[in-house]
Design a protein around this motif. Sequence first.
Motif, PDB file in Angstrom:
ATOM      1  N   THR A 189       0.693   1.047  -2.887  1.00 42.03           N
ATOM      2  CA  THR A 189       1.671   0.389  -3.765  1.00 42.03           C
ATOM      3  C   THR A 189       2.046  -1.006  -3.269  1.00 42.03           C
ATOM      4  OG1 THR A 189       3.573   1.378  -2.633  1.00 42.03           O
ATOM      5  CG2 THR A 189       2.645   2.602  -4.481  1.00 42.03           C
ATOM      6  N   GLY A 190       1.891  -1.251  -1.963  1.00 44.46           N
ATOM      7  CA  GLY A 190       2.172  -2.585  -1.420  1.00 44.46           C
ATOM      8  C   GLY A 190       1.276  -3.624  -2.087  1.00 44.46           C
ATOM      9  N   TYR A 210       2.905  -5.004  -5.179  1.00 39.17           N
ATOM     10  CA  TYR A 210       3.930  -6.026  -4.905  1.00 39.17           C
ATOM     11  C   TYR A 210       3.265  -7.334  -4.447  1.00 39.17           C
ATOM     12  CZ  TYR A 210       7.337  -2.386  -5.543  1.00 39.17           C
ATOM     13  OH  TYR A 210       8.095  -1.390  -6.113  1.00 39.17           O
ATOM     14  N   ARG A 211       2.187  -7.191  -3.683  1.00 41.78           N
ATOM     15  CA  ARG A 211       1.455  -8.376  -3.242  1.00 41.78           C
ATOM     16  C   ARG A 211       0.866  -9.133  -4.444  1.00 41.78           C
ATOM     17  NH1 ARG A 211      -0.205  -8.689   2.218  1.00 41.78           N
ATOM     18  NH2 ARG A 211       0.895  -7.120   3.437  1.00 41.78           N
ATOM     19  N   SER A 235       7.280  -9.256   0.046  1.00 38.37           N
ATOM     20  CA  SER A 235       8.575  -8.744   0.481  1.00 38.37           C
ATOM     21  C   SER A 235       9.692  -9.373  -0.358  1.00 38.37           C
ATOM     22  CB  SER A 235       8.752  -9.044   1.975  1.00 38.37           C
ATOM     23  OG  SER A 235       9.912  -8.440   2.464  1.00 38.37           O
ATOM     24  N   SER A 272       9.673  -7.980  -3.936  1.00 33.98           N
ATOM     25  CA  SER A 272       9.975  -6.545  -3.990  1.00 33.98           C
ATOM     26  C   SER A 272      11.475  -6.255  -3.933  1.00 33.98           C
ATOM     27  CB  SER A 272       9.265  -5.803  -2.856  1.00 33.98           C
ATOM     28  OG  SER A 272       9.931  -6.037  -1.636  1.00 33.98           O
ATOM     29  N   ARG A 325      10.664  -4.055  -9.314  1.00 40.79           N
ATOM     30  CA  ARG A 325      10.512  -2.663  -8.872  1.00 40.79           C
ATOM     31  C   ARG A 325      10.442  -1.717 -10.065  1.00 40.79           C
ATOM     32  NH1 ARG A 325      10.722  -2.707  -3.536  1.00 40.79           N
ATOM     33  NH2 ARG A 325      10.010  -0.565  -3.650  1.00 40.79           N
ATOM     34  N   ARG A 353       6.976   2.023   0.616  1.00 42.58           N
ATOM     35  CA  ARG A 353       8.263   2.021   1.322  1.00 42.58           C
ATOM     36  C   ARG A 353       9.249   2.993   0.685  1.00 42.58           C
ATOM     37  NH1 ARG A 353       5.138  -1.015   3.111  1.00 42.58           N
ATOM     38  NH2 ARG A 353       5.371  -2.878   4.405  1.00 42.58           N
ATOM     39  N   ASP A 354       9.046   3.285  -0.615  1.00 41.15           N
ATOM     40  CA  ASP A 354      10.030   4.066  -1.380  1.00 41.15           C
ATOM     41  C   ASP A 354       9.374   5.211  -2.144  1.00 41.15           C
ATOM     42  OD1 ASP A 354       8.508   2.541  -3.092  1.00 41.15           O
ATOM     43  OD2 ASP A 354      10.137   2.175  -4.502  1.00 41.15           O
ATOM     44  N   ARG A 411      10.245  -8.991   8.246  1.00 40.81           N
ATOM     45  CA  ARG A 411       9.899  -8.299   7.004  1.00 40.81           C
ATOM     46  C   ARG A 411      10.442  -6.864   7.027  1.00 40.81           C
ATOM     47  NH1 ARG A 411       4.744  -6.519   4.512  1.00 40.81           N
ATOM     48  NH2 ARG A 411       3.550  -7.055   6.363  1.00 40.81           N
ATOM     49  N   ASP A 455      13.067  -5.339   4.442  1.00 37.56           N
ATOM     50  CA  ASP A 455      12.705  -4.157   3.646  1.00 37.56           C
ATOM     51  C   ASP A 455      13.704  -3.013   3.865  1.00 37.56           C
ATOM     52  OD1 ASP A 455      10.495  -5.511   2.684  1.00 37.56           O
ATOM     53  OD2 ASP A 455       9.039  -4.483   3.955  1.00 37.56           O
ATOM     54  N   ARG A 466      17.558  -4.269   2.217  1.00 37.94           N
ATOM     55  CA  ARG A 466      17.790  -4.774   0.868  1.00 37.94           C
ATOM     56  C   ARG A 466      18.615  -3.756   0.073  1.00 37.94           C
ATOM     57  NH1 ARG A 466      11.444  -3.994  -0.317  1.00 37.94           N
ATOM     58  NH2 ARG A 466      11.499  -1.754  -0.699  1.00 37.94           N
TER      59      ARG A 466
HETATM   60  O1  C5P Z   1       2.523  -2.315   2.558  1.00 33.13           O
HETATM   61  P1  C5P Z   1       2.427  -3.811   2.460  1.00 33.13           P
HETATM   62  O2  C5P Z   1       2.651  -4.499   3.747  1.00 33.13           O
HETATM   63  O3  C5P Z   1       1.180  -4.260   1.776  1.00 33.13           O
HETATM   64  O4  C5P Z   1       3.629  -4.212   1.478  1.00 33.13           O
HETATM   65  C1  C5P Z   1       3.985  -5.546   1.260  1.00 33.13           C
HETATM   66  C2  C5P Z   1       5.464  -5.614   0.934  1.00 33.13           C
HETATM   67  O5  C5P Z   1       5.698  -5.006  -0.333  1.00 33.13           O
HETATM   68  C3  C5P Z   1       6.389  -4.865   1.902  1.00 33.13           C
HETATM   69  O6  C5P Z   1       6.811  -5.667   2.985  1.00 33.13           O
HETATM   70  C4  C5P Z   1       7.558  -4.485   1.020  1.00 33.13           C
HETATM   71  O7  C5P Z   1       8.497  -5.534   0.956  1.00 33.13           O
HETATM   72  C5  C5P Z   1       6.949  -4.337  -0.345  1.00 33.13           C
HETATM   73  N1  C5P Z   1       6.780  -2.951  -0.758  1.00 33.13           N
HETATM   74  C6  C5P Z   1       7.863  -2.302  -1.305  1.00 33.13           C
HETATM   75  N2  C5P Z   1       7.737  -1.034  -1.778  1.00 33.13           N
HETATM   76  C7  C5P Z   1       6.567  -0.399  -1.709  1.00 33.13           C
HETATM   77  C8  C5P Z   1       5.444  -1.027  -1.113  1.00 33.13           C
HETATM   78  C9  C5P Z   1       5.591  -2.314  -0.633  1.00 33.13           C
HETATM   79  O8  C5P Z   1       8.949  -2.860  -1.377  1.00 33.13           O
HETATM   80  N3  C5P Z   1       6.467   0.834  -2.208  1.00 33.13           N
END
Ligand code: C5P
Length: 228
Positions: free
Chosen positions: A35-36, A39-40, A101, A104, A110, A131-132, A181, A185, A188
């Motif tokens: 899922t990251g 957001y990327r 970050s 997100s 979200r 993360r969630d 970061r 995360d 927030r």
């Molecule tokens: O996992 P990754 O480092 O690729 O995620 C990038 C950013 O996306 C995280 O630092 C976080 O801020 C956000 N993220 C999030 N919720 C998720 C996955 C990632 O807020 N489920």
Amino acid sequence: MTAPVIVAIDGPSGAGKSTVARTLANRLGVPYIDTGAMYRAIGLAAREQGIELPIEDAARVERLAESLSIGIETGPEMRVFVNGRDVTAAIREPEISRYASAVSAIPGVRRRLVAEQRRLAAESGGVMEGRDIGTKVFPETPHKFFLTAPLAVRAARRAAELESRGTPQDPSRVLTEMEKRDFDDANRAESPLTCDETYVLVDSGDRDASAVAAEIERRVRERASPGG
Ligand code: C5P
């Protein structure tokens, strides 16, 4: 296992979530969903629109997120597309970590992505990392793992990964940025990274990804068919 199995793997950056989740998904025969990466993808689009950090106009990013088509191709590897363009490699740049970050933390971003993540895993299940996942995306799944490792170990892993991708960075900078970061995360207002008692805490500091994946697989199978 009858109902599609959904495994949530949450935790800070550099804990080995991607490798563990990918390995586990292959072993369980379900899609791997990062899922990251989603957001990327929105972070990349924001940067390409000339939006700067820190983000001042959150509403503009919400509108941007609404207007984009984010495509996900699941499988043993996962590919990400923005408006049909393959951005799988572009989203791995260190600058995009900061953008991801930042975007997100915006509620509308979200909302949109969580809805898509639920749709993605609803039919065939999946090993979903983020993360969630266990707190917001699939809070009802019994398979929740919080993967972590000491900061120094995570930063060293990330520095090695960046080097192998051909984008080396100063290790002390990697550590400082990772710490920031993680702090952002976890602090927030919207869906912060948290580990509660519904998670199994797994430390990957002294084990490789395949050993961690094997432990999680055993726990998932035990819980999915108790006694069997
Ligand atoms: O996992 P990754 O480092 O690729 O995620 C990038 C950013 O996306 C995280 O630092 C976080 O801020 C956000 N993220 C999030 N919720 C998720 C996955 C990632 O807020 N489920």
